[in-house]
Write an enzyme that holds these catalytic residues in place. Sequence first.
Site, PDB file in Angstrom:
ATOM      1  N   LYS A 107       0.856  -1.195   0.000  1.00 39.55           N
ATOM      2  CA  LYS A 107       0.000   0.000   0.000  1.00 39.55           C
ATOM      3  C   LYS A 107       0.880   1.229   0.000  1.00 39.55           C
ATOM      4  O   LYS A 107       1.812   1.342   0.813  1.00 39.55           O
ATOM      5  CB  LYS A 107      -0.881  -0.003   1.275  1.00 39.55           C
ATOM      6  CG  LYS A 107      -1.835   1.169   1.330  1.00 39.55           C
ATOM      7  CD  LYS A 107      -3.090   0.893   0.524  1.00 39.55           C
ATOM      8  CE  LYS A 107      -3.876   2.147   0.196  1.00 39.55           C
ATOM      9  NZ  LYS A 107      -3.384   2.858  -1.024  1.00 39.55           N
ATOM     10  N   LYS A 131       5.328   3.734   8.377  1.00 43.09           N
ATOM     11  CA  LYS A 131       4.137   4.575   8.532  1.00 43.09           C
ATOM     12  C   LYS A 131       2.872   3.714   8.584  1.00 43.09           C
ATOM     13  O   LYS A 131       2.026   3.863   9.466  1.00 43.09           O
ATOM     14  CB  LYS A 131       4.056   5.537   7.341  1.00 43.09           C
ATOM     15  CG  LYS A 131       2.910   6.527   7.396  1.00 43.09           C
ATOM     16  CD  LYS A 131       2.644   7.197   6.053  1.00 43.09           C
ATOM     17  CE  LYS A 131       3.876   7.794   5.411  1.00 43.09           C
ATOM     18  NZ  LYS A 131       3.529   8.720   4.299  1.00 43.09           N
ATOM     19  N   LYS A 143       5.633   2.045  -2.890  1.00 42.45           N
ATOM     20  CA  LYS A 143       5.539   3.366  -3.521  1.00 42.45           C
ATOM     21  C   LYS A 143       5.797   3.186  -5.001  1.00 42.45           C
ATOM     22  O   LYS A 143       6.473   2.242  -5.404  1.00 42.45           O
ATOM     23  CB  LYS A 143       6.593   4.312  -2.940  1.00 42.45           C
ATOM     24  CG  LYS A 143       6.226   5.762  -3.090  1.00 42.45           C
ATOM     25  CD  LYS A 143       5.212   6.168  -2.051  1.00 42.45           C
ATOM     26  CE  LYS A 143       4.718   7.579  -2.260  1.00 42.45           C
ATOM     27  NZ  LYS A 143       4.012   8.057  -1.053  1.00 42.45           N
ATOM     28  N   ASP A 183      -0.189  10.776  -4.772  1.00 43.57           N
ATOM     29  CA  ASP A 183       0.914  11.453  -4.085  1.00 43.57           C
ATOM     30  C   ASP A 183       1.163  12.703  -4.932  1.00 43.57           C
ATOM     31  O   ASP A 183       0.254  13.110  -5.675  1.00 43.57           O
ATOM     32  CB  ASP A 183       2.152  10.528  -4.017  1.00 43.57           C
ATOM     33  CG  ASP A 183       3.206  11.001  -3.010  1.00 43.57           C
ATOM     34  OD1 ASP A 183       3.076  10.681  -1.830  1.00 43.57           O
ATOM     35  OD2 ASP A 183       4.151  11.718  -3.404  1.00 43.57           O
ATOM     36  N   THR A 227      -4.695  13.563   5.039  1.00 40.61           N
ATOM     37  CA  THR A 227      -3.273  13.735   5.369  1.00 40.61           C
ATOM     38  C   THR A 227      -3.066  15.058   6.111  1.00 40.61           C
ATOM     39  O   THR A 227      -2.426  15.106   7.166  1.00 40.61           O
ATOM     40  CB  THR A 227      -2.409  13.688   4.092  1.00 40.61           C
ATOM     41  OG1 THR A 227      -2.780  12.541   3.326  1.00 40.61           O
ATOM     42  CG2 THR A 227      -0.937  13.625   4.439  1.00 40.61           C
ATOM     43  N   ASN A 258      -2.674  19.552  -2.006  1.00 40.80           N
ATOM     44  CA  ASN A 258      -3.763  18.940  -1.249  1.00 40.80           C
ATOM     45  C   ASN A 258      -3.453  18.833   0.250  1.00 40.80           C
ATOM     46  O   ASN A 258      -4.278  19.189   1.100  1.00 40.80           O
ATOM     47  CB  ASN A 258      -4.023  17.557  -1.873  1.00 40.80           C
ATOM     48  CG  ASN A 258      -4.985  16.745  -1.064  1.00 40.80           C
ATOM     49  OD1 ASN A 258      -6.042  17.227  -0.700  1.00 40.80           O
ATOM     50  ND2 ASN A 258      -4.625  15.507  -0.763  1.00 40.80           N
TER      51      ASN A 258
HETATM   52  N1  GLU Z   1       1.027   9.053  -0.719  1.00 39.07           N
HETATM   53  C1  GLU Z   1       0.450   9.045   0.593  1.00 39.07           C
HETATM   54  C2  GLU Z   1       1.523   8.803   1.635  1.00 39.07           C
HETATM   55  O1  GLU Z   1       2.640   9.245   1.457  1.00 39.07           O
HETATM   56  C3  GLU Z   1      -0.765   8.148   0.694  1.00 39.07           C
HETATM   57  C4  GLU Z   1      -0.569   6.703   0.419  1.00 39.07           C
HETATM   58  C5  GLU Z   1      -1.875   5.895   0.371  1.00 39.07           C
HETATM   59  O2  GLU Z   1      -2.929   6.421   0.715  1.00 39.07           O
HETATM   60  O3  GLU Z   1      -1.780   4.734  -0.003  1.00 39.07           O
HETATM   61  O4  GLU Z   1       1.301   8.235   2.663  1.00 39.07           O
END
Ligand code: GLU
Length: 463
Positions: A107, A131, A143, A183, A227, A258
């Site tokens: 994820k 995280k 990622k 992202d 976020t 965002n």
């Molecule tokens: N890109 C976001 C992060 O850095 C969200 C990742 C997601 O929701 O999977 O956590």
Amino acid sequence: MRTPTTEAGPARGQTPRLDGKLETIRATLLRRNPGEEEFHQAVDDVLATVGPVAARRPEYAEAKLLERICEPERQIIFRVPWTDDRGEVHINRGYRVEFNSALGPYKGGLRFDRSVNASIMKFLGFEQVFKNALTGMPIGGAKGGADFDPKGRSDGEVMRFCQSFMTELHRHLGEHTDVPAGDIGVGQRELGYLFGQYKRITNRYESGVLTGKGLAWGGARVRREATGYGCAYFVAEMLAARGTSFDGRDVVVSGAGNVALSAIEKAQQLGGHVIACSDTSGYVHDPRGLDVELLTQVKEVERADLAEYARRRGDGARHVAGGSAWAVPCHVALPCATQNELSGADARRLVQGGVVAVAEGANMPCTPDAVRAFRDAGVAFGPGKAANAGGVATSALEMQQNASRDSWTFEHTERRLVEIMRDIHAACRDTAAEYGAPGDYAAGANIAGFVRVADAMLALGLI
Ligand code: GLU
């Protein structure tokens, strides 16, 4: 023991004085991932803080858990060919780094930005593992993205790029396998084109394969705001732990995307006075307090820059072309733009200006030197792994809703987000205290995340 002076630089917040074993892990990682400075920096940050765990849990060393956690399970690199509106052919490079799936399906977001390369993808994937573990949700870490910049591209060009990107990536995805989100450079427009192409190729309406979707096609309330909101809630927790609050405090936020916009909105709702934010054109200082509605109109709807905001807002709002928002003194600083955007010099200036709390809305926006300066000055510092985890946590809530074909209200979902951020704050605080680093949220986040992943990896055997 030695103080590393290699290209990776010292770990965030402290010069890593690693014991022999950790130093060997680090040296091997540097040798096997040459020139990947951001990845080295992210790993150093973890290695510098997990020493006390190794001492308490010898079984981790026996199973070489640190070495395994630093090596992605799978890395996919692929060609993304597409044509622009004039018929010219372009070739970009796509990535998906599937870092760890001990806790759940891979994820993490997709980033479309010129700066994307293997080092940036790996640092972001590595951070995501910790995280996601901190959220307490059943999600692994990954990622992906491409060195494609959607800025200045027409809708048709963005759509053709997304379709080409997904034509390759789809074979690696699935609601139980790997679940991307957005992202930098990947918002609802891009996610829509990506989901459309996935649906077409697979002939499946598999809502749970992507998160951050639009509300009309399987998305969840609060995901867009999560976020930034989560980051503001994390600050509120840090301030409360020190017996204080946002009330009447000057806040500066970097970025105007965002994450920044939602952080500004929530910081204001919690009583903060947000006086500056930034974008690639410079920063705007608005001593009356930023007008979020106007900001959203200028940045999200018109896709214009902050000079336009200052012009329309008038009355004391000042745009400083090319400047950094960290020139504006404040009590709370929320870096929400991108990696390594807040330097040691910026941090020292903020400390002189009276900053009491800093939380990373972006991933690794503070340099190691900056984190050290905050720690030395006793500033409450919320690392991105913890402070911006509300986004991915709400992605996991979106997956829950998709799996049960349900749709929750805004209020219910935000309540869950608040609970999750409270739990993450408590986990960081308690773990830091337990391992002899009271008040050090960065150490607490690294150790708590590491232990959760390591325990699951141990249970699953050598895979
Ligand atoms: N890109 C976001 C992060 O850095 C969200 C990742 C997601 O929701 O999977 O956590």
